[in-house]
Scaffold this motif. Structure first.
Motif, PDB file in Angstrom:
ATOM      1  N   LEU A 236       0.870  -1.168   0.000  1.00  0.00           N
ATOM      2  CA  LEU A 236       0.000   0.000   0.000  1.00  0.00           C
ATOM      3  C   LEU A 236       0.910   1.221   0.000  1.00  0.00           C
ATOM      4  O   LEU A 236       1.849   1.300   0.799  1.00  0.00           O
ATOM      5  N   MET A 237       0.623   2.171  -0.894  1.00  0.00           N
ATOM      6  CA  MET A 237       1.426   3.384  -0.975  1.00  0.00           C
ATOM      7  C   MET A 237       0.518   4.607  -0.867  1.00  0.00           C
ATOM      8  O   MET A 237      -0.550   4.649  -1.479  1.00  0.00           O
ATOM      9  N   LEU A 238       0.955   5.591  -0.076  1.00  0.00           N
ATOM     10  CA  LEU A 238       0.253   6.858   0.050  1.00  0.00           C
ATOM     11  C   LEU A 238       1.078   7.922  -0.666  1.00  0.00           C
ATOM     12  O   LEU A 238       2.287   8.012  -0.464  1.00  0.00           O
ATOM     13  N   LEU A 239       0.409   8.756  -1.481  1.00  0.00           N
ATOM     14  CA  LEU A 239       1.124   9.733  -2.292  1.00  0.00           C
ATOM     15  C   LEU A 239       0.452  11.097  -2.212  1.00  0.00           C
ATOM     16  O   LEU A 239      -0.726  11.208  -1.867  1.00  0.00           O
ATOM     17  N   THR A 240       1.201  12.127  -2.586  1.00  0.00           N
ATOM     18  CA  THR A 240       0.674  13.483  -2.626  1.00  0.00           C
ATOM     19  C   THR A 240       1.411  14.276  -3.695  1.00  0.00           C
ATOM     20  O   THR A 240       2.355  13.778  -4.322  1.00  0.00           O
ATOM     21  N   GLU A 241       0.984  15.516  -3.895  1.00  0.00           N
ATOM     22  CA  GLU A 241       1.655  16.385  -4.841  1.00  0.00           C
ATOM     23  C   GLU A 241       3.071  16.682  -4.364  1.00  0.00           C
ATOM     24  O   GLU A 241       3.321  16.770  -3.158  1.00  0.00           O
ATOM     25  N   ILE A 253      -4.180   6.983  -2.800  1.00  0.00           N
ATOM     26  CA  ILE A 253      -3.603   5.714  -2.353  1.00  0.00           C
ATOM     27  C   ILE A 253      -3.514   4.775  -3.547  1.00  0.00           C
ATOM     28  O   ILE A 253      -4.325   4.854  -4.490  1.00  0.00           O
ATOM     29  N   ARG A 254      -2.512   3.903  -3.504  1.00  0.00           N
ATOM     30  CA  ARG A 254      -2.370   2.880  -4.543  1.00  0.00           C
ATOM     31  C   ARG A 254      -1.956   1.570  -3.879  1.00  0.00           C
ATOM     32  O   ARG A 254      -1.176   1.566  -2.917  1.00  0.00           O
ATOM     33  N   VAL A 255      -2.506   0.478  -4.388  1.00  0.00           N
ATOM     34  CA  VAL A 255      -2.129  -0.859  -3.931  1.00  0.00           C
ATOM     35  C   VAL A 255      -1.451  -1.570  -5.088  1.00  0.00           C
ATOM     36  O   VAL A 255      -2.006  -1.654  -6.196  1.00  0.00           O
ATOM     37  N   ARG A 264       5.754  -9.264 -12.415  1.00  0.00           N
ATOM     38  CA  ARG A 264       5.903  -7.818 -12.308  1.00  0.00           C
ATOM     39  C   ARG A 264       4.809  -7.258 -11.404  1.00  0.00           C
ATOM     40  O   ARG A 264       3.797  -7.919 -11.137  1.00  0.00           O
ATOM     41  N   TYR A 265       5.053  -6.018 -10.931  1.00  0.00           N
ATOM     42  CA  TYR A 265       4.044  -5.328 -10.132  1.00  0.00           C
ATOM     43  C   TYR A 265       3.002  -4.692 -11.044  1.00  0.00           C
ATOM     44  O   TYR A 265       3.319  -4.204 -12.130  1.00  0.00           O
ATOM     45  N   GLU A 266       1.763  -4.664 -10.521  1.00  0.00           N
ATOM     46  CA  GLU A 266       0.677  -3.981 -11.205  1.00  0.00           C
ATOM     47  C   GLU A 266      -0.134  -3.194 -10.181  1.00  0.00           C
ATOM     48  O   GLU A 266      -0.158  -3.550  -8.991  1.00  0.00           O
ATOM     49  N   THR A 267      -0.784  -2.127 -10.643  1.00  0.00           N
ATOM     50  CA  THR A 267      -1.644  -1.348  -9.756  1.00  0.00           C
ATOM     51  C   THR A 267      -2.989  -2.053  -9.635  1.00  0.00           C
ATOM     52  O   THR A 267      -3.773  -2.079 -10.586  1.00  0.00           O
ATOM     53  N   ALA A 268      -3.250  -2.640  -8.486  1.00  0.00           N
ATOM     54  CA  ALA A 268      -4.510  -3.340  -8.264  1.00  0.00           C
ATOM     55  C   ALA A 268      -5.626  -2.382  -7.861  1.00  0.00           C
ATOM     56  O   ALA A 268      -6.804  -2.657  -8.096  1.00  0.00           O
ATOM     57  N   TYR A 269      -5.233  -1.238  -7.250  1.00  0.00           N
ATOM     58  CA  TYR A 269      -6.269  -0.316  -6.777  1.00  0.00           C
ATOM     59  C   TYR A 269      -5.673   1.076  -6.688  1.00  0.00           C
ATOM     60  O   TYR A 269      -4.515   1.258  -6.308  1.00  0.00           O
ATOM     61  N   ARG A 270      -6.490   2.074  -7.060  1.00  0.00           N
ATOM     62  CA  ARG A 270      -6.079   3.472  -6.934  1.00  0.00           C
ATOM     63  C   ARG A 270      -7.291   4.309  -6.543  1.00  0.00           C
ATOM     64  O   ARG A 270      -8.382   4.131  -7.092  1.00  0.00           O
ATOM     65  N   GLU A 271      -7.089   5.214  -5.610  1.00  0.00           N
ATOM     66  CA  GLU A 271      -8.146   6.132  -5.214  1.00  0.00           C
ATOM     67  C   GLU A 271      -7.543   7.521  -5.092  1.00  0.00           C
ATOM     68  O   GLU A 271      -6.555   7.719  -4.389  1.00  0.00           O
ATOM     69  N   ARG A 272      -8.150   8.490  -5.794  1.00  0.00           N
ATOM     70  CA  ARG A 272      -7.628   9.851  -5.850  1.00  0.00           C
ATOM     71  C   ARG A 272      -8.541  10.821  -5.113  1.00  0.00           C
ATOM     72  O   ARG A 272      -9.601  10.455  -4.622  1.00  0.00           O
ATOM     73  N   ASN A 273      -8.094  12.092  -5.108  1.00  0.00           N
ATOM     74  CA  ASN A 273      -8.871  13.210  -4.566  1.00  0.00           C
ATOM     75  C   ASN A 273      -9.277  13.005  -3.103  1.00  0.00           C
ATOM     76  O   ASN A 273     -10.375  13.375  -2.691  1.00  0.00           O
ATOM     77  N   LEU A 274      -8.362  12.429  -2.340  1.00  0.00           N
ATOM     78  CA  LEU A 274      -8.598  12.232  -0.910  1.00  0.00           C
ATOM     79  C   LEU A 274      -8.034  13.419  -0.130  1.00  0.00           C
ATOM     80  O   LEU A 274      -7.110  14.110  -0.590  1.00  0.00           O
ATOM     81  N   ILE A 275      -8.598  13.651   1.031  1.00  0.00           N
ATOM     82  CA  ILE A 275      -7.970  14.552   2.006  1.00  0.00           C
ATOM     83  C   ILE A 275      -7.513  13.638   3.134  1.00  0.00           C
ATOM     84  O   ILE A 275      -8.176  13.467   4.154  1.00  0.00           O
ATOM     85  N   GLY A 276      -6.383  12.985   2.888  1.00  0.00           N
ATOM     86  CA  GLY A 276      -5.913  11.932   3.777  1.00  0.00           C
ATOM     87  C   GLY A 276      -5.045  12.445   4.907  1.00  0.00           C
ATOM     88  O   GLY A 276      -4.211  13.322   4.716  1.00  0.00           O
ATOM     89  N   MET A 277      -5.260  11.877   6.089  1.00  0.00           N
ATOM     90  CA  MET A 277      -4.506  12.258   7.276  1.00  0.00           C
ATOM     91  C   MET A 277      -3.843  11.030   7.908  1.00  0.00           C
ATOM     92  O   MET A 277      -4.479   9.981   8.025  1.00  0.00           O
ATOM     93  N   ALA A 333     -13.439   1.535  -7.334  1.00  0.00           N
ATOM     94  CA  ALA A 333     -12.490   2.248  -8.196  1.00  0.00           C
ATOM     95  C   ALA A 333     -12.056   1.337  -9.331  1.00  0.00           C
ATOM     96  O   ALA A 333     -12.017   0.106  -9.215  1.00  0.00           O
ATOM     97  N   LYS A 334     -11.750   1.948 -10.464  1.00  0.00           N
ATOM     98  CA  LYS A 334     -11.330   1.167 -11.622  1.00  0.00           C
ATOM     99  C   LYS A 334      -9.890   0.684 -11.445  1.00  0.00           C
ATOM    100  O   LYS A 334      -9.064   1.359 -10.888  1.00  0.00           O
TER     101      LYS A 334
END
Length: 336
Positions: A236-241, A253-255, A264-277, A333-334
């Motif tokens: 699980l990875m958390l990202l920001t600008e 977030i991306r899994v 190889r690794y693939e993106t199984a899940y992505r969710e954007r536009n969060l206000i994550g804390m 999420a797609k």
């Protein structure tokens, strides 16, 4: 006869006075010798103890970062100290901090000893660990370039160069430059604040390459899968600008799961536009027929400012929300 008796009485009284005075002075000298001195702590990687405050001196010993010493005397910018081993010498004042600063670090460590690490980071340069998230804040411990630390939480403060804290704030309406600070815990258990730009999150290159220019805030290993004779972790990875001063810790977030057929690794899940804390947490849970699956929980801020926990489960390669009682499902999420 009376004169002799009187003389003897006077002599006896004087003798008692002298003995009493001598005892008092002896007691006072012993008291001074045994009194406790002010404590100080070494804030440099190491410092030389010299026998005198002069251009030419003899080296009496070395004190190291975090070492406690007793203050015996002061002379301009030098302090005479005694180490726990009894070695005495003069050291520059700038290499020492007070008991108050040391106690502040101890308090910071106690307050955060149970906080979970969000990622491992590596120091870019030799850098100080500060008591508060400010450039001019007191520091005690130092880390060399390449040291690994656990990052605990982030704060953002107004950017100021050393000595600028006392200047009046800009009321012109122009945007104020901000910078991120991380509360960290080093390998020795010392806790303190470090400037964010001095740290790089330690993430395997196989998944870090998919950050797509975003800043990696945290990374968690969810589980491992078998690929032939080796085990491969999934993340699980958390990202920001990629800039400081954002009003949230992360906004997506991306899994990453491992494709055992393509290796190889693939993106199984992505969710954007969060206000994550922060913090985010990772665990495992029994889901009956699905088995014991890895889960993760993130904290997000809603439009009304309230914080909500969002829980997910990974049944490789599918990531799904784990709904709480009364919580409505949202469209998945797609996958990418």
């Amino acid at each position: 006869m009376r004169q002799v008796i009187t003389f003897r009485r006077i002599f006896s009284a004087r003798s008692l006075f002298v003995l009493s005075l001598g005892s008092t002075l002896l007691f006072s000298a012993c008291h001074r010798h045994g009194r406790s001195h002010e404590a100080a702590y070494v804030s440099a990687p190491q410092a030389i103890l010299r026998d005198q405050v002069a251009a030419v001196f003899n080296k009496m010993g070395i004190v190291k970062n975090g070492e406690r010493v007793e203050v015996l005397d002061r002379d301009r910018r030098y302090v005479k100290v005694r180490t726990s081993g009894g070695v005495e010498g003069w050291v520059e004042q700038r290499y020492l901090v007070t008991q108050e600063v040391y106690d502040g670090f101890q308090k910071l460590n106690q307050e955060n000893q149970n906080n979970p690490g969000q990622a491992t980071a590596i120091t870019r340069n030799d850098t100080n660990i500060h008591l508060t998230p400010e450039r001019d804040a007191d520091h005690l411990y130092q880390l060399i370039e390449g040291s690994k630390v656990a990052v605990l939480k982030r704060v953002t403060t107004e950017k100021a160069l050393p000595g600028e804290q006392s200047k009046p704030k800009d009321n012109s309406g122009k945007p104020v430059a901000m910078e991120d600070w991380w509360l960290i815990r080093d390998a020795q258990g010392h806790t303190g604040w470090m400037l964010g730009r001095m740290l790089d999150i330690d993430v395997p290159i196989d998944v870090a390459q998919y950050a797509e220019g975003q800043r990696i805030v945290a990374c968690f290993e969810l589980n491992e899968v078998n690929d032939g004779d080796k085990k491969v972790p999934q993340y699980l990875m958390l990202l920001t600008e990629p800039k400081d001063g954002m009003p949230y810790d992360y906004n997506q977030i991306r899994v990453f799961t491992w494709n055992v057929r393509m290796h190889r690794y693939e993106t199984a899940y992505r969710e954007r536009n969060l206000i994550g804390m922060l913090p985010a947490t990772v665990s495992h849970e029994d889901f009956g027929k699905e088995g014991n699956l890895p889960t993760f929980t993130i904290h997000v801020q809603e439009k009304d400012g309230s914080l909500t926990d969002k829980k997910y489960k990974l049944n490789t390669p599918i990531v799904k929300r784990v709904l709480q009682p009364g919580e409505e499902a949202t469209p998945p999420a797609k996958r990418h």
